[in-house]
Design a protein around this motif. Structure first.
Motif, PDB file in Angstrom:
ATOM      1  N   ARG A 183      51.850  39.157 -43.422  1.00 32.33           N
ATOM      2  CA  ARG A 183      50.518  38.666 -43.088  1.00 32.33           C
ATOM      3  C   ARG A 183      49.959  39.290 -41.805  1.00 32.33           C
ATOM      4  N   LEU A 184      50.851  39.749 -40.917  1.00 34.26           N
ATOM      5  CA  LEU A 184      50.397  40.339 -39.668  1.00 34.26           C
ATOM      6  C   LEU A 184      49.497  41.541 -39.914  1.00 34.26           C
ATOM      7  N   TRP A 185      49.862  42.377 -40.884  1.00 32.84           N
ATOM      8  CA  TRP A 185      49.046  43.551 -41.190  1.00 32.84           C
ATOM      9  C   TRP A 185      47.711  43.155 -41.795  1.00 32.84           C
ATOM     10  N   GLY A 186      47.660  41.953 -42.357  1.00 35.72           N
ATOM     11  CA  GLY A 186      46.404  41.464 -42.913  1.00 35.72           C
ATOM     12  C   GLY A 186      45.331  41.234 -41.863  1.00 35.72           C
ATOM     13  N   LEU A 187      45.757  41.152 -40.584  1.00 29.98           N
ATOM     14  CA  LEU A 187      44.777  41.003 -39.509  1.00 29.98           C
ATOM     15  C   LEU A 187      43.842  42.204 -39.432  1.00 29.98           C
ATOM     16  N   THR A 188      44.268  43.332 -39.977  1.00 36.08           N
ATOM     17  CA  THR A 188      43.391  44.500 -40.045  1.00 36.08           C
ATOM     18  C   THR A 188      42.151  44.178 -40.868  1.00 36.08           C
ATOM     19  N   GLY A 189      42.350  43.412 -41.934  1.00 31.57           N
ATOM     20  CA  GLY A 189      41.217  42.993 -42.750  1.00 31.57           C
ATOM     21  C   GLY A 189      40.291  42.054 -41.990  1.00 31.57           C
ATOM     22  N   ILE A 190      40.876  41.151 -41.183  1.00 32.59           N
ATOM     23  CA  ILE A 190      40.061  40.247 -40.366  1.00 32.59           C
ATOM     24  C   ILE A 190      39.248  41.049 -39.353  1.00 32.59           C
ATOM     25  N   MET A 191      39.885  42.049 -38.750  1.00 37.85           N
ATOM     26  CA  MET A 191      39.176  42.891 -37.797  1.00 37.85           C
ATOM     27  C   MET A 191      38.034  43.634 -38.488  1.00 37.85           C
ATOM     28  N   GLY A 192      38.283  44.089 -39.711  1.00 37.23           N
ATOM     29  CA  GLY A 192      37.233  44.745 -40.483  1.00 37.23           C
ATOM     30  C   GLY A 192      36.078  43.811 -40.768  1.00 37.23           C
ATOM     31  N   LEU A 193      36.391  42.536 -41.038  1.00 39.00           N
ATOM     32  CA  LEU A 193      35.345  41.532 -41.280  1.00 39.00           C
ATOM     33  C   LEU A 193      34.480  41.357 -40.038  1.00 39.00           C
ATOM     34  N   VAL A 194      35.112  41.166 -38.885  1.00 38.90           N
ATOM     35  CA  VAL A 194      34.372  40.980 -37.631  1.00 38.90           C
ATOM     36  C   VAL A 194      33.528  42.216 -37.325  1.00 38.90           C
ATOM     37  N   CYS A 195      34.138  43.388 -37.489  1.00 39.26           N
ATOM     38  CA  CYS A 195      33.444  44.646 -37.205  1.00 39.26           C
ATOM     39  C   CYS A 195      32.234  44.821 -38.122  1.00 39.26           C
ATOM     40  N   SER A 196      32.416  44.564 -39.407  1.00 39.20           N
ATOM     41  CA  SER A 196      31.328  44.770 -40.364  1.00 39.20           C
ATOM     42  C   SER A 196      30.161  43.818 -40.106  1.00 39.20           C
ATOM     43  N   MET A 197      30.466  42.592 -39.694  1.00 41.21           N
ATOM     44  CA  MET A 197      29.397  41.632 -39.424  1.00 41.21           C
ATOM     45  C   MET A 197      28.619  42.029 -38.171  1.00 41.21           C
ATOM     46  N   MET A 198      29.320  42.539 -37.166  1.00 41.64           N
ATOM     47  CA  MET A 198      28.627  43.036 -35.980  1.00 41.64           C
ATOM     48  C   MET A 198      27.720  44.208 -36.339  1.00 41.64           C
ATOM     49  N   ILE A 199      28.268  45.145 -37.114  1.00 43.36           N
ATOM     50  CA  ILE A 199      27.487  46.323 -37.485  1.00 43.36           C
ATOM     51  C   ILE A 199      26.271  45.920 -38.310  1.00 43.36           C
ATOM     52  N   LEU A 200      26.490  45.046 -39.291  1.00 37.92           N
ATOM     53  CA  LEU A 200      25.371  44.600 -40.125  1.00 37.92           C
ATOM     54  C   LEU A 200      24.303  43.929 -39.267  1.00 37.92           C
ATOM     55  N   GLY A 201      24.724  43.176 -38.239  1.00 37.70           N
ATOM     56  CA  GLY A 201      23.773  42.502 -37.378  1.00 37.70           C
ATOM     57  C   GLY A 201      22.896  43.460 -36.605  1.00 37.70           C
ATOM     58  N   PHE A 202      23.501  44.381 -35.830  1.00 41.77           N
ATOM     59  CA  PHE A 202      22.652  45.264 -35.018  1.00 41.77           C
ATOM     60  C   PHE A 202      22.040  46.392 -35.845  1.00 41.77           C
ATOM     61  N   TYR A 203      22.717  46.780 -36.936  1.00 40.56           N
ATOM     62  CA  TYR A 203      22.182  47.806 -37.829  1.00 40.56           C
ATOM     63  C   TYR A 203      20.903  47.313 -38.495  1.00 40.56           C
ATOM     64  N   SER A 204      20.846  46.015 -38.764  1.00 42.53           N
ATOM     65  CA  SER A 204      19.664  45.450 -39.422  1.00 42.53           C
ATOM     66  C   SER A 204      18.427  45.547 -38.538  1.00 42.53           C
ATOM     67  N   VAL A 205      18.635  45.641 -37.210  1.00 35.35           N
ATOM     68  CA  VAL A 205      17.496  45.794 -36.308  1.00 35.35           C
ATOM     69  C   VAL A 205      16.828  47.151 -36.555  1.00 35.35           C
ATOM     70  N   VAL A 206      17.647  48.207 -36.605  1.00 39.10           N
ATOM     71  CA  VAL A 206      17.117  49.552 -36.882  1.00 39.10           C
ATOM     72  C   VAL A 206      16.531  49.600 -38.289  1.00 39.10           C
ATOM     73  N   ALA A 207      17.214  48.954 -39.246  1.00 37.18           N
ATOM     74  CA  ALA A 207      16.699  48.910 -40.615  1.00 37.18           C
ATOM     75  C   ALA A 207      15.358  48.184 -40.662  1.00 37.18           C
ATOM     76  N   GLY A 208      15.211  47.152 -39.829  1.00 35.17           N
ATOM     77  CA  GLY A 208      13.927  46.455 -39.743  1.00 35.17           C
ATOM     78  C   GLY A 208      12.829  47.351 -39.215  1.00 35.17           C
ATOM     79  N   TRP A 209      13.165  48.208 -38.249  1.00 34.78           N
ATOM     80  CA  TRP A 209      12.195  49.197 -37.776  1.00 34.78           C
ATOM     81  C   TRP A 209      11.755  50.099 -38.932  1.00 34.78           C
ATOM     82  N   CYS A 210      12.722  50.464 -39.791  1.00 35.52           N
ATOM     83  CA  CYS A 210      12.383  51.314 -40.948  1.00 35.52           C
ATOM     84  C   CYS A 210      11.387  50.616 -41.856  1.00 35.52           C
ATOM     85  N   LEU A 211      11.627  49.325 -42.106  1.00 38.11           N
ATOM     86  CA  LEU A 211      10.686  48.556 -42.931  1.00 38.11           C
ATOM     87  C   LEU A 211       9.299  48.545 -42.297  1.00 38.11           C
TER      88      LEU A 211
END
Length: 462
Positions: free
Chosen positions: A95-123
């Motif tokens: 299960r310890l290696w599964g924390l990589t997936g948790i880190m990916g979840l946190v990372c992806s949500m951060m990226i989606l959050g600030f990335y959506s700002v630039v995407a909003g500019w595109c809209l």
């Protein structure tokens, strides 16, 4: 396909949610990599680092670094057969290696959050292009962008709107949502790019930009160019976010995973070069160089359009360009949203709709905070805005570290027999022994070493 229990006793939705066709599988996974990074970051980075010389190094690193990393993450996903947490747990052996997936979840949500700002500019710019408001000259364009970023609520609203558009696709599931949308959007993205390339390359003086893109000056290849090329290859493929692992679980077991990986990396690399063909010739034709960072999209290029084309043509080109940016943004945000949706629905036994709503709400909060930090409510850490904080944390730490752990899991933790079984699709596509050894060498030694170079160079320690 019926559901089966995995090694933790849970039922994985990935067992019944797989891509329905090989075309949809490749286009959806390629779409997760193709985004604003290809259309904006690549031309900017290439312009700052020698043009053709940078591209040559970038292609080589994509082949020897990006492709093994891409293949490795897909292997983890298909072998694990579930969300990123389950897949890394199974591939790593505990299960310890599964924390990589948790880190990916946190990372992806951060990226989606600030990335959506630039995407909003595109809209916003797409709408303004339709209203014929983006071709008013350099001073007007600059003032318009500054006003948008500093507006008290509009960037936040646009960010949330973009995340809701992503939510509407993801909530429909893998086949009816992600795959169906990718089949429609990716071909349209290519068509728009080809039209814009034709318009750009038809300009008088465009040949100078084409030469800059394809005629290498090897004296331009420096250690800095090498670092930038490694980083571009790494980040343009979305390695380390767990989105490729999540999508790998949706691959059919009889799919040739190597061939698909080559096609995905080829599409990603091809879109980047096409973006250069779309931007460099037009910029050179009017005496401008596209190395202006974020302002390249929203300030420099509209000015290029207005200078290079007569108004009726410039009007159409501007609409097509910002439509292209919006499409490129949403193909990436779909995969980022899916990581959390998949994990929450499986781990917490939530319905897909409920899991998607949780991800949408959390990412919207990040998006709003990122948007207002750049305008009405400046805030952040280390002298930067929250937008820059999220960008720096994900790009400089979480993404490289996630990809590093993935290479360790594939190279040293997964059983060799399991790797060979996934690579060959249970013997359907046999590998030569030397090819398998070469892959293991790359994923065990070369990929981790390159990732460490990226991490150290980001912290200016080398």
């Amino acid at each position: 396909m019926s559901q089966t229990s995995n090694n933790t006793g849970k039922k994985s939705s990935a067992q019944s949610s797989i891509f329905n066709s090989r075309l949809g599988m490749v286009l959806a996974t390629a779409g997760s990599a193709v985004g604003l990074g290809n259309i904006w970051r690549f031309p900017t980075t290439a312009g700052e680092n020698g043009g053709a010389a940078f591209i040559l190094v970038y292609v080589l690193f994509t082949l020897f670094l990006g492709l093994p990393g891409l293949l490795g993450e897909l292997l983890v996903g298909r072998y694990g057969g579930g969300n990123a947490l389950l897949s890394y747990t199974k591939a790593g052996g505990n299960r310890l290696w599964g924390l990589t997936g948790i880190m990916g979840l946190v990372c992806s949500m951060m990226i989606l959050g600030f990335y959506s700002v630039v995407a909003g500019w595109c809209l916003y710019y797409l709408w303004q292009a339709i209203l014929d408001n983006v071709l008013g000259g350099r001073d007007f364009i600059s003032e318009e962008f500054t006003a948008l970023v500093g507006h008290p609520w509009l960037p936040s609203a646009l960010s949330v709107l973009f995340i809701l558009c992503t939510h509407a696709i993801v909530v429909r599931g893998v086949q009816k949502g992600i795959e169906k949308a990718s089949k429609a959007m990716m071909p349209l993205l290519f068509i728009l790019m080809l039209i814009l390339i034709f318009a750009s390359c038809s300009l008088s003086g465009s040949m100078q930009g084409i030469k800059f893109l394809f005629h290498p000056d090897f004296s331009k290849i420096t250690s800095e160019v090498m670092y930038e090329a490694i980083g571009q290859s790494f980040f343009s493929l979305s390695l380390g976010t767990a989105c490729l692992c999540t999508y790998g679980a949706y691959f059919q077991k009889n799919a040739d995973i190597l061939k698909s990986s080559v096609q995905i990396a080829g599409i990603d690399c091809g879109v980047a070069v096409m973006a250069g063909l779309m931007i460099f010739p037009a910029a050179f034709a009017v005496g401008l160089r596209p190395d202006a960072g974020p302002s390249l999209i929203f300030q420099t290029l509209p000015n290029v359009f207005s200078l290079a084309f007569p108004h009726p043509v410039a009007y159409v080109v501007a609409i097509l360009f910002f439509a292209l940016l919006t499409l490129a943004a949403i193909t990436s945000t779909i995969s980022m949203h899916e990581i959390g949706t998949s994990m929450l629905s499986e781990e917490l036994r939530m319905s897909r709709r409920a899991a998607a709503c949780v991800v949408t709400v959390l990412c919207s909060i990040i998006g709003v905070l990122s948007a207002i930090s750049m305008g009405p409510c400046p805030m952040g850490f280390f002298g930067q805005t929250l937008f820059d904080n999220f960008d720096g944390l994900t790009s400089n730490i979480l993404l490289p570290f996630g990809a590093f752990i993935t290479s360790i899991v594939v190279g040293w933790r997964m059983p060799k027999a399991a790797i060979m079984n996934e690579l060959t699709s249970s013997g359907r596509y046999p590998w030569a022994p030397w090819a398998f050894s070469a892959f293991l060498f790359l994923v065990r030694f070369f990929v981790p070493a390159c990732i460490m170079i990226i991490i150290l160079s980001r912290f200016e320690m080398i």
